[in-house]
Scaffold this active site. Structure first.
Site, mmCIF file in Angstrom:
data_model
loop_
_atom_site.group_PDB
_atom_site.id
_atom_site.type_symbol
_atom_site.label_atom_id
_atom_site.label_comp_id
_atom_site.label_asym_id
_atom_site.label_seq_id
_atom_site.Cartn_x
_atom_site.Cartn_y
_atom_site.Cartn_z
ATOM 1 N N LEU A 79 35.276 39.444 34.341
ATOM 2 C CA LEU A 79 34.580 40.010 33.190
ATOM 3 C C LEU A 79 34.126 41.446 33.419
ATOM 4 O O LEU A 79 33.945 42.200 32.459
ATOM 5 C CB LEU A 79 33.370 39.124 32.866
ATOM 6 C CG LEU A 79 32.634 39.343 31.554
ATOM 7 C CD1 LEU A 79 33.536 39.036 30.369
ATOM 8 C CD2 LEU A 79 31.382 38.466 31.500
ATOM 9 N N TYR A 80 33.922 41.835 34.668
ATOM 10 C CA TYR A 80 33.376 43.159 34.953
ATOM 11 C C TYR A 80 34.376 44.251 34.558
ATOM 12 O O TYR A 80 35.490 44.317 35.074
ATOM 13 C CB TYR A 80 33.015 43.298 36.431
ATOM 14 C CG TYR A 80 31.944 42.347 36.917
ATOM 15 C CD1 TYR A 80 31.086 41.694 36.033
ATOM 16 C CD2 TYR A 80 31.788 42.100 38.274
ATOM 17 C CE1 TYR A 80 30.110 40.832 36.485
ATOM 18 C CE2 TYR A 80 30.813 41.229 38.741
ATOM 19 C CZ TYR A 80 29.979 40.595 37.848
ATOM 20 O OH TYR A 80 29.015 39.724 38.300
ATOM 21 N N THR A 81 33.947 45.105 33.653
ATOM 22 C CA THR A 81 34.748 46.224 33.154
ATOM 23 C C THR A 81 36.125 45.762 32.710
ATOM 24 O O THR A 81 37.146 46.398 32.995
ATOM 25 C CB THR A 81 34.868 47.341 34.212
ATOM 26 O OG1 THR A 81 33.709 47.384 35.012
ATOM 27 C CG2 THR A 81 35.026 48.704 33.532
ATOM 28 N N ALA A 82 36.148 44.617 32.016
ATOM 29 C CA ALA A 82 37.383 44.089 31.433
ATOM 30 C C ALA A 82 38.500 43.943 32.470
ATOM 31 O O ALA A 82 39.663 44.210 32.178
ATOM 32 C CB ALA A 82 37.837 44.971 30.265
ATOM 33 N N GLY A 83 38.128 43.519 33.680
ATOM 34 C CA GLY A 83 39.112 43.286 34.731
ATOM 35 C C GLY A 83 39.332 44.465 35.648
ATOM 36 O O GLY A 83 39.940 44.321 36.720
#
Length: 350
Positions: free
Chosen positions: A60-64
């Site tokens: 989820l972090y920075t859209a992968g």
């Protein structure tokens, strides 16, 4: 740097874990950061040089992009795969489709493959369910995690942000089915946020799970760089000024900052280092996740590993932040007193 077993598992991790939530510069649905691959690689190098062997990220972090940058850093630095413990998480929304979030078998099996592709690895050392799915079946999720381990895509499994009863139930299901059990919980814990001591900590100690602490500075509030305005809103610079998260009693937190400031000044470290060091003194904690956007911030946090708090200092901070007991905790304590029961020292499972 000291090293701990992750709970009662055989996995040994550094007591400070590099959190990669700040890695990336894509638009993000949670926290927006602006750290490119070069900056991320520099922080990974700095952490490894300090003895850190543990890195935590999430799909989820920075859209992968966080996972991509972690993998890019390890490759650029030529880090041998057996010299670093890599943890990631899945559960949160990765798209707009009906199956793009949750702890279903469909989602978890798809997301572990997507995470491995972004990391450039054939396995992670710890795969965690990144929160409670109110619509998914627990047994389905646990079977998916078992299959992830059996397929070699993860060595251990854990969970984040679950309640004590949920974890206890999951451990019972796994034991009954002969599946791999959770070895760790990733949870919010600070010197000013100690609610988990009521139910989660006794459960972790009883069942032998390790505790990985996220946001040890309460979103920066315990760094010493914030004050409260007349409207009880945070005044200062940094992430907390833009997003008032995670939840914390600000008056209590800033009172603890003032108590920690002389402890920091006498040692030539920051208040942040004292707040993290308090966590490192808690027996239930296996690792504290520290993140940063700049090398100086990471250095301040890494300094916590060298801080030894005195018994008097621990007692002072412990008294200031102690949570009020809730039922049935206060009733059990009262009963113990009435019946003359003595509470034995806590013992770790054999």
């Amino acid at each position: 740097m000291r090293y701990n077993r992750l709970g009662t598992s055989g996995l040994v991790v550094s007591e400070l874990c590099l959190g990669a939530m700040t890695f990336g510069n894509k638009p993000s649905g949670i926290f927006q950061h602006d750290l490119d691959q070069a900056g991320s690689t520099a922080l990974v190098r700095q952490a490894l040089d300090a003895g850190v062997n543990f890195i935590d990220t999430a799909n989820l972090y920075t859209a992968g992009q966080s996972e991509e940058f972690v993998g890019g850093a390890l490759k650029a630095l030529g880090v041998a795969r057996d010299r670093v413990v890599v943890a990631t998480k899945g559960m949160g929304p990765m798209g707009e489709g009906p199956n793009d979030a949750g702890a279903s078998r469909y989602h978890l099996l798809h997301q572990i493959d997507a995470s491995l592709a972004r990391l450039g690895l054939d396995h992670v050392d710890l795969y965690q369910i990144h929160g409670w799915d109110p619509n998914g079946g627990m047994e389905e999720a646990l079977r998916a995690m078992e299959d992830i381990v059996r397929s070699g895509r993860a060595r251990y499994v854990g969970v984040s942000n679950w309640a004590a009863w949920q974890i206890a139930k999951a451990l019972g299901i796994a034991e009954r089915r002969g599946w791999d059990k959770f070895v760790s919980l990733q949870a919010f814990y600070t010197v000013a946020n100690r609610e988990l001591e009521r139910e989660l900590v006794p459960m972790l100690e009883s069942e032998g799970l390790g505790l990985m602490v996220w946001s040890p500075l309460a979103g920066g509030l315990l760094s010493g760089k914030y004050a409260l305005g007349e409207d009880d809103k945070t005044q200062g610079q940094g992430r907390r000024a833009q997003l008032d998260f995670p939840r914390v009693d600000k008056q209590l937190a800033l009172g603890l900052v003032e108590a920690m400031r002389p402890m920091a000044d006498s040692r030539g470290v920051t208040v942040s280092a004292i707040a993290i060091a308090w966590l490192l003194h808690q027996e239930v904690v296996s690792a504290v996740i520290v993140g940063a956007r700049r090398p100086d911030q990471l250095a301040q946090n890494l300094a916590a590993s060298d801080v030894e708090l005195t018994g008097e200092e621990l007692a002072q901070l412990g008294a200031l932040g102690a949570p009020e007991p809730e039922y049935p905790g206060w009733a059990i304590a009262s009963q113990n007193t009435r019946h003359g029961f003595r509470v034995s020292p806590r013992r770790k499972p054999q």
